[in-house]
Design a protein around this motif. Structure first.
Motif, PDB file in Angstrom:
ATOM      1  N   ASP A 167      11.978 -19.952  -0.550  1.00  0.00           N
ATOM      2  CA  ASP A 167      11.725 -20.901   0.534  1.00  0.00           C
ATOM      3  C   ASP A 167      10.444 -20.566   1.297  1.00  0.00           C
ATOM      4  OD1 ASP A 167      13.918 -22.537   0.013  1.00  0.00           O
ATOM      5  OD2 ASP A 167      15.266 -21.264   1.179  1.00  0.00           O
ATOM      6  N   GLU A 168      10.109 -19.286   1.413  1.00  0.00           N
ATOM      7  CA  GLU A 168       8.851 -18.910   2.056  1.00  0.00           C
ATOM      8  C   GLU A 168       7.662 -19.395   1.236  1.00  0.00           C
ATOM      9  OE1 GLU A 168       6.349 -14.885   3.256  1.00  0.00           O
ATOM     10  OE2 GLU A 168       8.533 -14.762   3.079  1.00  0.00           O
ATOM     11  N   ASP A 171       7.224 -23.046   1.823  1.00  0.00           N
ATOM     12  CA  ASP A 171       6.635 -23.319   3.132  1.00  0.00           C
ATOM     13  C   ASP A 171       5.128 -23.061   3.141  1.00  0.00           C
ATOM     14  OD1 ASP A 171       9.125 -24.015   4.098  1.00  0.00           O
ATOM     15  OD2 ASP A 171       9.489 -22.094   5.105  1.00  0.00           O
ATOM     16  N   LEU A 172       4.672 -22.077   2.361  1.00  0.00           N
ATOM     17  CA  LEU A 172       3.251 -21.735   2.347  1.00  0.00           C
ATOM     18  C   LEU A 172       2.390 -22.853   1.764  1.00  0.00           C
ATOM     19  CD1 LEU A 172       3.248 -17.944   1.372  1.00  0.00           C
ATOM     20  CD2 LEU A 172       2.616 -18.971   3.569  1.00  0.00           C
ATOM     21  N   ILE A 173       2.996 -23.721   0.964  1.00  0.00           N
ATOM     22  CA  ILE A 173       2.243 -24.867   0.448  1.00  0.00           C
ATOM     23  C   ILE A 173       1.825 -25.770   1.613  1.00  0.00           C
ATOM     24  CG2 ILE A 173       2.339 -26.943  -0.977  1.00  0.00           C
ATOM     25  CD1 ILE A 173       4.336 -25.446  -2.796  1.00  0.00           C
ATOM     26  N   ALA A 174       2.772 -26.036   2.513  1.00  0.00           N
ATOM     27  CA  ALA A 174       2.495 -26.946   3.634  1.00  0.00           C
ATOM     28  C   ALA A 174       1.564 -26.331   4.664  1.00  0.00           C
ATOM     29  CB  ALA A 174       3.811 -27.359   4.301  1.00  0.00           C
ATOM     30  N   LEU A 187       5.565 -24.411  -8.205  1.00  0.00           N
ATOM     31  CA  LEU A 187       6.557 -24.252  -7.140  1.00  0.00           C
ATOM     32  C   LEU A 187       7.245 -25.582  -6.836  1.00  0.00           C
ATOM     33  CD1 LEU A 187       4.677 -21.819  -4.741  1.00  0.00           C
ATOM     34  CD2 LEU A 187       6.785 -21.317  -6.004  1.00  0.00           C
ATOM     35  N   GLN A 188       6.505 -26.669  -6.900  1.00  0.00           N
ATOM     36  CA  GLN A 188       7.138 -27.965  -6.686  1.00  0.00           C
ATOM     37  C   GLN A 188       8.095 -28.297  -7.823  1.00  0.00           C
ATOM     38  OE1 GLN A 188       3.741 -30.528  -5.867  1.00  0.00           O
ATOM     39  NE2 GLN A 188       4.028 -30.256  -3.665  1.00  0.00           N
ATOM     40  N   TRP A 189       7.753 -27.867  -9.047  1.00  0.00           N
ATOM     41  CA  TRP A 189       8.710 -28.017 -10.148  1.00  0.00           C
ATOM     42  C   TRP A 189       9.987 -27.258  -9.805  1.00  0.00           C
ATOM     43  CZ3 TRP A 189      11.375 -24.543 -13.010  1.00  0.00           C
ATOM     44  CH2 TRP A 189      12.090 -25.051 -14.104  1.00  0.00           C
ATOM     45  N   LEU A 190       9.845 -26.039  -9.277  1.00  0.00           N
ATOM     46  CA  LEU A 190      11.024 -25.251  -8.930  1.00  0.00           C
ATOM     47  C   LEU A 190      11.833 -25.912  -7.826  1.00  0.00           C
ATOM     48  CD1 LEU A 190      12.633 -22.657  -9.430  1.00  0.00           C
ATOM     49  CD2 LEU A 190      11.157 -21.513  -7.766  1.00  0.00           C
ATOM     50  N   MET A 191      11.163 -26.534  -6.859  1.00  0.00           N
ATOM     51  CA  MET A 191      11.884 -27.266  -5.805  1.00  0.00           C
ATOM     52  C   MET A 191      12.816 -28.311  -6.410  1.00  0.00           C
ATOM     53  SD  MET A 191       9.081 -28.224  -2.899  1.00  0.00           S
ATOM     54  CE  MET A 191       7.865 -27.055  -2.314  1.00  0.00           C
ATOM     55  N   LEU A 192      12.308 -28.992  -7.442  1.00  0.00           N
ATOM     56  CA  LEU A 192      13.079 -30.073  -8.071  1.00  0.00           C
ATOM     57  C   LEU A 192      14.139 -29.571  -9.040  1.00  0.00           C
ATOM     58  CD1 LEU A 192      10.113 -32.512  -8.823  1.00  0.00           C
ATOM     59  CD2 LEU A 192      11.825 -32.742  -7.005  1.00  0.00           C
ATOM     60  N   ASN A 193      14.005 -28.298  -9.433  1.00  0.00           N
ATOM     61  CA  ASN A 193      14.917 -27.760 -10.463  1.00  0.00           C
ATOM     62  C   ASN A 193      15.582 -26.467 -10.013  1.00  0.00           C
ATOM     63  OD1 ASN A 193      14.290 -29.516 -13.054  1.00  0.00           O
ATOM     64  ND2 ASN A 193      12.342 -29.124 -12.030  1.00  0.00           N
ATOM     65  N   ARG A 194      15.851 -26.345  -8.727  1.00  0.00           N
ATOM     66  CA  ARG A 194      16.456 -25.129  -8.193  1.00  0.00           C
ATOM     67  C   ARG A 194      17.764 -24.804  -8.876  1.00  0.00           C
ATOM     68  NH1 ARG A 194      14.961 -24.409  -1.919  1.00  0.00           N
ATOM     69  NH2 ARG A 194      16.234 -22.569  -2.260  1.00  0.00           N
ATOM     70  N   SER A 195      18.527 -25.834  -9.200  1.00  0.00           N
ATOM     71  CA  SER A 195      19.846 -25.590  -9.792  1.00  0.00           C
ATOM     72  C   SER A 195      19.745 -24.904 -11.148  1.00  0.00           C
ATOM     73  CB  SER A 195      20.622 -26.902  -9.927  1.00  0.00           C
ATOM     74  OG  SER A 195      19.920 -27.803 -10.780  1.00  0.00           O
ATOM     75  N   ASP A 196      18.624 -25.065 -11.846  1.00  0.00           N
ATOM     76  CA  ASP A 196      18.441 -24.411 -13.137  1.00  0.00           C
ATOM     77  C   ASP A 196      18.417 -22.893 -12.992  1.00  0.00           C
ATOM     78  OD1 ASP A 196      18.188 -26.972 -13.975  1.00  0.00           O
ATOM     79  OD2 ASP A 196      16.201 -26.765 -14.836  1.00  0.00           O
ATOM     80  N   PHE A 197      18.028 -22.418 -11.806  1.00  0.00           N
ATOM     81  CA  PHE A 197      17.955 -20.982 -11.550  1.00  0.00           C
ATOM     82  C   PHE A 197      19.007 -20.515 -10.545  1.00  0.00           C
ATOM     83  CE2 PHE A 197      13.847 -21.964 -13.297  1.00  0.00           C
ATOM     84  CZ  PHE A 197      13.518 -20.858 -14.050  1.00  0.00           C
ATOM     85  N   ASN A 198      19.916 -21.438 -10.163  1.00  0.00           N
ATOM     86  CA  ASN A 198      20.959 -21.105  -9.202  1.00  0.00           C
ATOM     87  C   ASN A 198      20.403 -20.530  -7.910  1.00  0.00           C
ATOM     88  OD1 ASN A 198      23.100 -21.881 -11.010  1.00  0.00           O
ATOM     89  ND2 ASN A 198      22.718 -19.974 -12.125  1.00  0.00           N
ATOM     90  N   ILE A 199      19.348 -21.158  -7.394  1.00  0.00           N
ATOM     91  CA  ILE A 199      18.782 -20.696  -6.124  1.00  0.00           C
ATOM     92  C   ILE A 199      18.744 -21.835  -5.109  1.00  0.00           C
ATOM     93  CG2 ILE A 199      17.402 -18.840  -7.113  1.00  0.00           C
ATOM     94  CD1 ILE A 199      15.002 -20.668  -7.042  1.00  0.00           C
TER      95      ILE A 199
END
Length: 199
Positions: A167-168, A171-174, A187-199
């Motif tokens: 999450d930090e 936030d650093l992107i913004a 990182l934006q890909w990860l935002m959309l796919n958080r469930s793939d990594f259980n985070i």
């Protein structure tokens, strides 16, 4: 540098004007526009070679591992100090993208990566750069490095390894703390796919 022209583009002339770490070419192409008109374009193309990048994710610690290093282009482009937070990345150097990014991850961070997940291919600045970046993600245990990392000394690399909460990093992107294009995309890909990594 080679290019295959589409039916709308005809290469009229191509000259290499500089060749060291990068190759700079001047090109002249004829472009057939949608309305049938043909126009001639004079352009420069910067050939840097193909590259690969990787997002290292520790699901248990809900963190990502990035690197910080000096980037001359950013510095001379107005970045305050030229030190950017990025995902590990590097040129292919005649390797496959998978082999190249495994090498770069070890050199830059000390993590041995397996079970690579291909995310996407991207061009960071297609108006002038030929560089195509193959982007990957991998799970790691951030508490267990297999090597020293920090870059290759004889290549002038002095790389800081930075682990931070997911999450930090978002936030650093913004806030402008992360301005590297490939890192923002991944990182934006990860935002959309958080469930793939259980985070």
């Amino acid at each position: 540098m080679t290019a295959s022209a589409s039916s709308a583009i005809r290469i009229v002339d191509q000259q290499t004007v500089w060749k060291r770490f990068i190759r700079l070419s001047t090109i002249v192409v004829e472009q057939t526009r949608a309305d049938g008109r043909v126009e001639r374009l004079d352009r420069e193309v910067h050939d840097h070679g193909a590259a690969a990048a990787i997002l290292l994710v520790d699901p248990d610690r809900r963190s990502v591992v990035l690197v910080r290093q000096f980037r001359p282009g950013a510095f001379f482009g107005g970045h305050p100090d030229g030190f950017l937070l990025e995902v590990p990345a590097g040129l292919l150097d005649d390797d496959s993208p998978q082999d190249a990014i495994a090498r770069e991850a070890m050199e830059e961070t000390g993590y041995a990566v397996t079970d690579l997940r291909h995310l996407f291919e991207m061009y960071s600045s297609p108006g002038t750069l030929t560089e195509r970046v193959s982007c990957f993600a991998a799970r790691i245990d951030a508490g267990r490095r297999d090597g020293k990392g920090g870059g290759v000394d004889h290549e002038g690399e002095d790389i800081e390894i930075v682990e931070m909460p997911v999450d930090e990093a978002f936030d650093l992107i913004a806030t402008g703390g992360i301005v590297d294009a490939k890192t923002i995309m991944m990182l934006q890909w990860l935002m959309l796919n958080r469930s793939d990594f259980n985070i």
